[in-house]
Design a protein around this motif. Structure first.
Motif, PDB file in Angstrom:
ATOM      1  N   GLU A 189      15.123   0.492   7.354  1.00 39.65           N
ATOM      2  CA  GLU A 189      16.610  -0.255   7.062  1.00 39.65           C
ATOM      3  C   GLU A 189      16.322  -1.875   7.314  1.00 39.65           C
ATOM      4  OE1 GLU A 189      21.030  -1.566   7.447  1.00 39.65           O
ATOM      5  OE2 GLU A 189      20.704   0.500   7.638  1.00 39.65           O
ATOM      6  N   LEU A 190      15.541  -2.257   8.134  1.00 46.13           N
ATOM      7  CA  LEU A 190      15.602  -3.686   8.462  1.00 46.13           C
ATOM      8  C   LEU A 190      14.111  -4.198   7.767  1.00 46.13           C
ATOM      9  CD1 LEU A 190      16.391  -4.308  12.241  1.00 46.13           C
ATOM     10  CD2 LEU A 190      17.391  -5.258  10.306  1.00 46.13           C
ATOM     11  N   VAL A 191      13.142  -3.513   8.118  1.00 48.55           N
ATOM     12  CA  VAL A 191      11.811  -3.787   6.738  1.00 48.55           C
ATOM     13  C   VAL A 191      11.969  -3.549   5.778  1.00 48.55           C
ATOM     14  CG1 VAL A 191       9.961  -2.563   6.334  1.00 48.55           C
ATOM     15  CG2 VAL A 191      10.740  -3.149   8.803  1.00 48.55           C
ATOM     16  N   GLN A 192      12.968  -2.856   4.981  1.00 48.21           N
ATOM     17  CA  GLN A 192      12.955  -2.987   3.555  1.00 48.21           C
ATOM     18  C   GLN A 192      14.134  -4.265   2.978  1.00 48.21           C
ATOM     19  OE1 GLN A 192      14.436   0.855   2.757  1.00 48.21           O
ATOM     20  NE2 GLN A 192      14.017   0.710   0.868  1.00 48.21           N
ATOM     21  N   SER A 205      10.811 -11.774  -0.606  1.00 42.48           N
ATOM     22  CA  SER A 205       9.745 -11.441  -1.692  1.00 42.48           C
ATOM     23  C   SER A 205      10.619 -12.558  -3.381  1.00 42.48           C
ATOM     24  CB  SER A 205       9.737  -9.497  -2.892  1.00 42.48           C
ATOM     25  OG  SER A 205       9.407  -8.569  -2.219  1.00 42.48           O
ATOM     26  N   TYR A 206       9.409 -13.260  -3.834  1.00 42.01           N
ATOM     27  CA  TYR A 206       9.908 -14.011  -4.542  1.00 42.01           C
ATOM     28  C   TYR A 206       9.296 -14.585  -5.627  1.00 42.01           C
ATOM     29  CZ  TYR A 206      11.348 -18.765  -5.532  1.00 42.01           C
ATOM     30  OH  TYR A 206      11.406 -20.496  -6.661  1.00 42.01           O
ATOM     31  N   MET A 207       9.921 -14.525  -6.753  1.00 41.14           N
ATOM     32  CA  MET A 207       8.853 -14.523  -7.936  1.00 41.14           C
ATOM     33  C   MET A 207       9.733 -16.538  -8.657  1.00 41.14           C
ATOM     34  SD  MET A 207       6.370 -14.029  -9.656  1.00 41.14           S
ATOM     35  CE  MET A 207       6.104 -12.430  -9.629  1.00 41.14           C
ATOM     36  N   ALA A 208       8.649 -17.273  -8.272  1.00 40.17           N
ATOM     37  CA  ALA A 208       9.058 -18.074  -8.619  1.00 40.17           C
ATOM     38  C   ALA A 208       9.102 -18.439 -10.262  1.00 40.17           C
ATOM     39  CB  ALA A 208       9.292 -19.239  -8.660  1.00 40.17           C
ATOM     40  N   VAL A 209       9.752 -18.835 -11.540  1.00 38.27           N
ATOM     41  CA  VAL A 209       9.374 -19.091 -12.558  1.00 38.27           C
ATOM     42  C   VAL A 209       8.733 -20.349 -12.795  1.00 38.27           C
ATOM     43  CG1 VAL A 209      10.340 -19.392 -14.924  1.00 38.27           C
ATOM     44  CG2 VAL A 209      11.875 -18.233 -13.775  1.00 38.27           C
ATOM     45  N   ASP A 255       4.816 -17.593  -8.671  1.00 37.09           N
ATOM     46  CA  ASP A 255       4.884 -18.302  -6.843  1.00 37.09           C
ATOM     47  C   ASP A 255       5.267 -16.255  -6.247  1.00 37.09           C
ATOM     48  OD1 ASP A 255       3.787 -20.847  -6.279  1.00 37.09           O
ATOM     49  OD2 ASP A 255       5.200 -21.671  -6.614  1.00 37.09           O
ATOM     50  N   ARG A 256       4.673 -16.559  -5.283  1.00 36.75           N
ATOM     51  CA  ARG A 256       4.911 -14.810  -5.086  1.00 36.75           C
ATOM     52  C   ARG A 256       4.724 -15.237  -3.014  1.00 36.75           C
ATOM     53  NH1 ARG A 256       4.985  -8.991  -7.007  1.00 36.75           N
ATOM     54  NH2 ARG A 256       7.013  -8.149  -6.755  1.00 36.75           N
ATOM     55  N   TRP A 257       5.334 -15.421  -2.118  1.00 35.20           N
ATOM     56  CA  TRP A 257       5.188 -14.907  -0.719  1.00 35.20           C
ATOM     57  C   TRP A 257       6.214 -13.247  -0.622  1.00 35.20           C
ATOM     58  CZ3 TRP A 257       9.709 -16.369   1.725  1.00 35.20           C
ATOM     59  CH2 TRP A 257      10.583 -17.024   0.831  1.00 35.20           C
ATOM     60  N   ILE A 258       5.575 -12.629   0.164  1.00 33.92           N
ATOM     61  CA  ILE A 258       6.178 -11.363   0.596  1.00 33.92           C
ATOM     62  C   ILE A 258       5.837 -10.913   1.838  1.00 33.92           C
ATOM     63  CG2 ILE A 258       6.044  -8.757  -0.322  1.00 33.92           C
ATOM     64  CD1 ILE A 258       6.100 -10.027  -2.935  1.00 33.92           C
ATOM     65  N   LEU A 259       6.949 -10.252   2.433  1.00 29.32           N
ATOM     66  CA  LEU A 259       6.493  -9.628   3.716  1.00 29.32           C
ATOM     67  C   LEU A 259       5.484  -8.234   3.181  1.00 29.32           C
ATOM     68  CD1 LEU A 259       6.611  -9.504   6.745  1.00 29.32           C
ATOM     69  CD2 LEU A 259       8.700  -8.564   6.792  1.00 29.32           C
ATOM     70  N   THR A 260       4.557  -7.368   3.744  1.00 26.17           N
ATOM     71  CA  THR A 260       3.963  -6.584   3.516  1.00 26.17           C
ATOM     72  C   THR A 260       3.523  -5.288   4.599  1.00 26.17           C
ATOM     73  OG1 THR A 260       1.472  -7.346   3.978  1.00 26.17           O
ATOM     74  CG2 THR A 260       2.428  -8.267   1.824  1.00 26.17           C
ATOM     75  N   ASP A 295       1.428  -4.163   5.638  1.00 21.60           N
ATOM     76  CA  ASP A 295       0.061  -4.532   6.922  1.00 21.60           C
ATOM     77  C   ASP A 295       1.174  -5.416   7.954  1.00 21.60           C
ATOM     78  OD1 ASP A 295      -1.244  -2.955   4.491  1.00 21.60           O
ATOM     79  OD2 ASP A 295      -1.993  -5.124   3.734  1.00 21.60           O
ATOM     80  N   GLU A 296       1.957  -6.091   7.536  1.00 20.53           N
ATOM     81  CA  GLU A 296       2.170  -6.593   9.329  1.00 20.53           C
ATOM     82  C   GLU A 296       4.157  -6.257   9.667  1.00 20.53           C
ATOM     83  OE1 GLU A 296       2.858 -11.071   7.532  1.00 20.53           O
ATOM     84  OE2 GLU A 296       3.309  -9.797   5.463  1.00 20.53           O
ATOM     85  N   LEU A 297       3.488  -4.731   9.510  1.00 24.65           N
ATOM     86  CA  LEU A 297       4.975  -4.071   9.811  1.00 24.65           C
ATOM     87  C   LEU A 297       4.489  -3.499  11.725  1.00 24.65           C
ATOM     88  CD1 LEU A 297       6.971  -2.163   9.533  1.00 24.65           C
ATOM     89  CD2 LEU A 297       6.126  -0.515   9.321  1.00 24.65           C
ATOM     90  N   PRO A 298       3.161  -4.055  12.139  1.00 27.83           N
ATOM     91  CA  PRO A 298       3.523  -3.167  13.533  1.00 27.83           C
ATOM     92  C   PRO A 298       3.750  -5.346  14.127  1.00 27.83           C
ATOM     93  CG  PRO A 298       0.762  -2.796  12.755  1.00 27.83           C
ATOM     94  CD  PRO A 298       2.058  -3.000  10.910  1.00 27.83           C
ATOM     95  N   TRP A 299       3.535  -6.614  13.047  1.00 28.11           N
ATOM     96  CA  TRP A 299       3.594  -7.450  13.439  1.00 28.11           C
ATOM     97  C   TRP A 299       5.737  -7.900  13.380  1.00 28.11           C
ATOM     98  CZ3 TRP A 299       6.796 -11.086  11.146  1.00 28.11           C
ATOM     99  CH2 TRP A 299       6.867 -12.400  10.911  1.00 28.11           C
ATOM    100  N   THR A 300       6.227  -7.129  12.777  1.00 30.89           N
ATOM    101  CA  THR A 300       7.233  -7.568  11.992  1.00 30.89           C
ATOM    102  C   THR A 300       8.148  -6.239  13.542  1.00 30.89           C
ATOM    103  OG1 THR A 300       7.172  -7.228   9.837  1.00 30.89           O
ATOM    104  CG2 THR A 300       9.125  -6.392  10.521  1.00 30.89           C
ATOM    105  N   LYS A 301       7.500  -5.486  13.995  1.00 28.34           N
ATOM    106  CA  LYS A 301       8.535  -4.531  14.711  1.00 28.34           C
ATOM    107  C   LYS A 301       8.537  -5.303  15.976  1.00 28.34           C
ATOM    108  CE  LYS A 301       7.665   0.361  13.261  1.00 28.34           C
ATOM    109  NZ  LYS A 301       7.594   1.254  13.500  1.00 28.34           N
ATOM    110  N   ASP A 302       7.277  -5.902  16.692  1.00 29.86           N
ATOM    111  CA  ASP A 302       6.904  -7.019  17.805  1.00 29.86           C
ATOM    112  C   ASP A 302       8.168  -8.004  17.663  1.00 29.86           C
ATOM    113  OD1 ASP A 302       4.954  -5.368  18.473  1.00 29.86           O
ATOM    114  OD2 ASP A 302       3.166  -6.975  18.023  1.00 29.86           O
ATOM    115  N   ARG A 303       8.195  -8.385  16.302  1.00 29.88           N
ATOM    116  CA  ARG A 303       9.518  -9.456  16.744  1.00 29.88           C
ATOM    117  C   ARG A 303      10.944  -9.249  16.836  1.00 29.88           C
ATOM    118  NH1 ARG A 303       4.821 -11.211  16.038  1.00 29.88           N
ATOM    119  NH2 ARG A 303       4.904 -10.882  18.528  1.00 29.88           N
ATOM    120  N   MET A 304      10.516  -7.798  16.075  1.00 32.36           N
ATOM    121  CA  MET A 304      12.167  -7.399  16.376  1.00 32.36           C
ATOM    122  C   MET A 304      12.248  -7.183  17.650  1.00 32.36           C
ATOM    123  SD  MET A 304      12.470  -4.301  13.436  1.00 32.36           S
ATOM    124  CE  MET A 304      11.915  -5.043  11.428  1.00 32.36           C
TER     125      MET A 304
END
Length: 156
Positions: free
Chosen positions: A14-17, A24-28, A42-47, A49-58
């Motif tokens: 749920e946190l990852v979602q 997720s950001y889409m600029a006009v 512009d678009r910047w997204i936590l993907t 692929d970064e799930l292991p990194w995200t779990k470490d930060r959690m």
């Protein structure tokens, strides 16, 4: 003095979602109509692929939050962690204000999110990192306040 037990369970999925939604950001495009080509925004997204990194930060966030709630934990040595969840079992005095349980749960959830976003922004968008860190610290302070707020004064 009577006590109440509050179980706070944070689901990693749920946190990852929520993190993916917030990153997720889409600029006009500012280009005049007709000139902008695809991919101009512009678009910047936590993907994923970064799930292991995200779990470490959690896990880092969990450790910091546990420092704040340590006086209220049922087991001061910390709970047994299960895969995919972070949990806290807190014992609060019965004199806490009504609804504080839900407020504590929301504050802990927001603290997790703001800490991971701080780390993520620190790597990718440094100018936004300090804002996320201030949100994390604000959530920790709010958590302290909510845990200590009583209907009646504390008698010593």
């Amino acid at each position: 003095m009577k006590k109440i037990c509050v179980h706070v369970i944070i689901d990693v999925a749920e946190l990852v979602q929520e993190l993916m939604k917030r990153t997720s950001y889409m600029a006009v495009s500012l280009a005049p109509d007709g000139i902008a080509a695809e991919g101009w925004s512009d678009r910047w997204i936590l993907t994923e692929d970064e799930l292991p990194w995200t779990k470490d930060r959690m896990q880092e966030a969990y450790d910091r939050i546990q420092d704040v709630v340590s006086a209220y934990l049922v087991d001061p040595h910390g709970p047994v962690e299960e895969e995919g969840i972070f949990s806290f079992a807190l014992v609060l005095p019965k004199e806490v204000l009504p609804g504080v349980e839900d407020a504590v749960k929301r504050t802990i959830r927001e603290a997790f999110i703001s800490y991971v976003l701080f780390c993520w922004c620190n790597d990718r968008i440094p100018e936004k990192a300090s804002y996320q860190l201030s949100l994390f610290n604000e959530n920790l302070n709010l958590l302290r306040v909510r845990l200590n707020k009583r209907r009646t004064p504390v008698r010593r």
